[in-house]
Design an enzyme around this catalytic site. Structure first.
Site, short mmCIF file in Angstrom:
data_model
loop_
_atom_site.label_atom_id
_atom_site.label_comp_id
_atom_site.label_asym_id
_atom_site.label_seq_id
_atom_site.Cartn_x
_atom_site.Cartn_y
_atom_site.Cartn_z
N ALA A 170 0.81 -1.22 0.00
CA ALA A 170 0.00 0.00 0.00
C ALA A 170 0.84 1.27 0.00
O ALA A 170 0.35 2.35 -0.31
CB ALA A 170 -0.93 0.00 1.20
N ARG A 214 10.71 7.16 -1.38
CA ARG A 214 12.14 7.23 -1.67
C ARG A 214 12.47 6.86 -3.12
O ARG A 214 13.58 7.08 -3.58
CB ARG A 214 12.90 6.31 -0.68
CG ARG A 214 12.91 6.85 0.74
CD ARG A 214 13.30 5.80 1.77
NE ARG A 214 12.20 4.93 2.15
CZ ARG A 214 12.28 3.95 3.06
NH1 ARG A 214 13.42 3.72 3.67
NH2 ARG A 214 11.23 3.21 3.36
N ARG A 236 10.22 -7.21 -36.82
CA ARG A 236 9.10 -6.64 -36.06
C ARG A 236 8.00 -7.69 -35.89
O ARG A 236 8.06 -8.77 -36.47
CB ARG A 236 8.63 -5.37 -36.76
CG ARG A 236 9.68 -4.25 -36.65
CD ARG A 236 9.41 -3.13 -37.62
NE ARG A 236 8.03 -2.67 -37.53
CZ ARG A 236 7.40 -1.98 -38.48
NH1 ARG A 236 8.04 -1.69 -39.61
NH2 ARG A 236 6.16 -1.60 -38.32
N LYS A 246 8.34 -7.18 -41.17
CA LYS A 246 7.17 -7.03 -40.30
C LYS A 246 6.04 -7.86 -40.87
O LYS A 246 5.82 -7.83 -42.09
CB LYS A 246 6.75 -5.56 -40.25
CG LYS A 246 5.58 -5.30 -39.34
CD LYS A 246 4.67 -4.19 -39.84
CE LYS A 246 3.78 -4.62 -40.97
NZ LYS A 246 2.70 -3.70 -41.30
N SER A 253 17.79 -6.99 -57.87
CA SER A 253 18.10 -5.95 -56.88
C SER A 253 17.27 -4.71 -57.14
O SER A 253 16.82 -4.46 -58.26
CB SER A 253 19.58 -5.58 -56.97
OG SER A 253 20.36 -6.66 -56.52
C1 UD1 Z 1 9.96 -2.60 6.93
C2 UD1 Z 1 10.03 -3.14 8.35
C3 UD1 Z 1 11.48 -3.31 8.75
C4 UD1 Z 1 12.17 -4.23 7.79
C5 UD1 Z 1 11.99 -3.76 6.32
C6 UD1 Z 1 12.45 -4.83 5.37
C7 UD1 Z 1 8.11 -2.38 9.73
C8 UD1 Z 1 7.62 -1.38 10.69
N1 UD1 Z 1 9.37 -2.22 9.26
O1 UD1 Z 1 10.59 -1.32 6.91
O2 UD1 Z 1 11.58 -3.85 10.06
O3 UD1 Z 1 13.54 -4.33 8.08
O4 UD1 Z 1 10.60 -3.51 6.04
O5 UD1 Z 1 12.46 -4.41 4.03
O6 UD1 Z 1 7.38 -3.29 9.41
N2 UD1 Z 1 3.20 -0.84 3.70
C9 UD1 Z 1 1.82 -0.85 3.63
N3 UD1 Z 1 1.12 -0.03 4.44
C10 UD1 Z 1 1.71 0.80 5.33
C11 UD1 Z 1 3.13 0.81 5.39
C12 UD1 Z 1 3.84 -0.02 4.56
O7 UD1 Z 1 1.24 -1.61 2.85
O8 UD1 Z 1 0.99 1.51 6.02
C13 UD1 Z 1 3.96 -1.72 2.79
C14 UD1 Z 1 4.83 -0.97 1.82
O9 UD1 Z 1 4.14 -0.74 0.59
C15 UD1 Z 1 6.01 -1.92 1.61
C16 UD1 Z 1 6.06 -2.68 2.91
O10 UD1 Z 1 4.82 -2.49 3.57
O11 UD1 Z 1 5.78 -2.82 0.56
C17 UD1 Z 1 7.19 -2.20 3.80
O12 UD1 Z 1 7.03 -0.79 3.99
P1 UD1 Z 1 8.29 0.15 3.96
O13 UD1 Z 1 7.81 1.54 4.14
O14 UD1 Z 1 9.15 -0.15 2.80
O15 UD1 Z 1 8.98 -0.31 5.32
P2 UD1 Z 1 10.52 -0.26 5.66
O16 UD1 Z 1 10.84 1.06 6.19
O17 UD1 Z 1 11.32 -0.77 4.53
MG MG Z 2 10.90 -1.31 2.56
#
Ligand code: UD1
Ligand code: MG
Length: 491
Positions: A14, A19, A350, A368, A422
């Protein structure tokens, strides 16, 4: 069916992925021909779960459409605001609702919920299966997949009891003390939970952390304090749990996955001359003794047959290369290259190009929607569009299949054992019969009957003495004069 078939796998997808600094939601970025979330869903499917739920939120319509198109059968749960990974899992369990409850009564592994992040594309089905087995064998309330990494920046740290080594908590990077930040064992974001205990513990997760979020990772501490078994399984290869948060990590994951795919191909008998310069998608297949030369990209449903050689500097997408075929410095999309056929150097095939066995599309040749029969050659500088050519014909250099009248495309048919001259233009729709010849420089606008020679060009006319009269004193005139004198002396 796997012995430890989980009730559900929940994929967290979600988040926006701030980043990444991208218009595209993070989990839809592609590596090796599959989205990040697609890789995770594919690995999750190997567990054969009762339910596969992807939590969507940011750009949910886009993510849902992608899943609907490529991963039919996955369910989605909507998380309106990204209040953390714990909150996201709560949304998934709510989505499962009564269906989830009814599973609780089932047999071994029935109540297990596996959680994976949508941004760890290198995670393999084997690793997930191993985690589920450990979880079941040890009778844990939760088992977390961890790894020792060279640089733990950004990850949640695994805090262990100094005396027993048992996992006591996961501390997020942003919440960690200096001492905790020095820990190199990190949370992969992959867990197996007892579903019922997970649901109960999620109700107790608070938001008093630096991000004001419900952390899924807090469930570990909650379960441990309540006296439940908390286990950890350390991944054999830390690279498998690489979480993608920015484009540098995206490139790193792509490189690692590519290496893995090429290693698999090489172990199966494919020669890859320079793996560092070859890129393949997960969907590419090879037969043994295929050879891949440097600078080659093999994409989509491309297949390279036995003893075929592709590259250098070649890009093939959804293209089948037959046994023993040679493809050199070429680009092909949705093409079929027959056994022992030859393409390039410098050819562009193609969509809809079908080269028969031993056929040739040579240098600076574009094709193609063209079917080229066995042994037929188009060796040089030609465009073949919307055409059918029979067997063992030869198309002269610099020919164009003139398929477009400005409004519609038309078809050209050339028979077997034809020799076209040709610099021919085949103005479609037009047909050249079997065994026919055409003269060089012809513009073929009318059908050519089998076995005839078609000549369709202006007659040559020589105007003698023109240079001496019109360009007197020029170098050309002097050369002509000298040549005339030689003829005179010799004559
Ligand atoms: C998270 C973990 C961290 C771990 C790392 C590994 C937590 C709090 N942290 O950190 O311990 O080392 O992953 O990669 O769990 N997401 C949602 N809903 C939300 C927040 C996040 O669906 O409200 C999903 C994001 O889309 C993503 C995943 O959860 O796919 C991880 O979220 P992200 O923000 O990347 O967490 P990290 O900071 O990487
Ligand atoms: Mg992550």
């Amino acid at each position: 069916m796997s012995a430890n078939r989980p009730a559900a796998v929940v994929v967290l997808a979600a988040g926006e992925g701030t980043r990444m600094k991208s218009k595209t939601p993070k989990v839809l970025h592609d590596i090796a021909g599959r989205s990040l979330v697609g890789h995770v869903v594919s690995a999750a499917r190997e567990l054969d779960p009762e339910h596969l739920v992807v939590v969507v939120g940011h750009a949910s319509e886009q993510v849902e459409e992608h899943l609907g198109t490529h991963y039919a059968g996955t369910r989605t749960a909507y998380q309106a605001e990204q209040n953390g990974t714990g909150h996201a899992v709560r949304m998934a369990l709510e989505e499962l609702g009564p269906a989830w409850g009814s599973l609780q009564a089932g047999g071994s592994g029935a109540g297990t919920v596996v959680v994976v992040c949508g941004d760890t594309p290198l995670l393999s089905g084997e690793t997930l299966t191993a985690l589920a087995s450990t979880h079941a064998a040890d009778g844990n309330a939760v088992t977390v997949l961890t790894a020792e990494v060279p640089d733990s920046t950004g990850y949640g740290r695994i805090v262990r009891d100094a005396a027993t080594g048992a996992v006591t908590a996961i501390v997020e990077h942003k919440d960690a003390t200096e001492a905790e930040r020095a820990i190199r064992e990190i949370n992969s974001g992959v867990f197996a939970f007892d579903g019922q205990l997970l649901a109960d513990a999620l109700g107790k997760v608070r938001t008093d952390n630096s991000q004001g979020e419900e952390y899924l990772t807090d469930v570990l501490g909650i379960l441990r304090e309540a006296g439940h078994r908390v286990g950890a399984s350390v991944a054999g290869d830390h690279r498998e749990i690489l979480g993608i948060n920015n484009r540098v990590q995206l490139a790193e994951a792509r490189r690692l996955l590519n290496e893995r795919l090429l290693e698999r191909a090489m172990m199966a008998g494919v020669t890859v001359v320079d793996p560092s310069s070859v890129q393949v998608d997960v969907t590419v297949t090879f037969e043994r003794d295929a050879v891949v030369h440097p600078g080659t990209q093999l994409l989509g449903a491309t297949h390279i047959g036995e003893d075929a050689e592709v590259g250098p500097n070649t890009r093939l997408r959804n293209t089948t290369v037959g046994r023993g075929a040679r493809v050199d410095n070429a680009v092909a999309d949705d093409a079929v290259i027959g056994e022992s056929a030859s393409v390039g150097p410098y050819a562009y095939l193609r969509p809809g190009t079908k080269l028969g066995p031993k056929a040739k599309a040579g240098t600076y040749v574009e094709m193609k929607n063209a079917t080229i029969g066995e042994g037929t050659k188009v060796p040089h500088l030609s465009y073949v569009g919307d055409a059918t050519i029979g067997e063992y014909s030869n198309i002269g250099a610099s020919s164009v299949f003139v398929n477009y009248d400005g409004e519609a495309k038309h078809h050209t048919t050339i028979g077997s054992h034809c020799k076209t001259g040709s610099d021919n233009m085949f103005v479609a729709p037009v047909t050249v019969g079997d065994g026919a010849y055409t003269a060089a420089g012809s513009v073929i606008t009318k059908d050519v009957p089998p076995g005839s020679l078609a000549v369709a060009r202006g007659q040559q006319r020589n105007i003698e003495g023109w240079v001496a009269r019109k360009r007197p004193g020029s170098a050309a005139a002097q050369a002509a004069q000298a040549a005339a004198e030689v003829v005179e002396q010799e004559g």
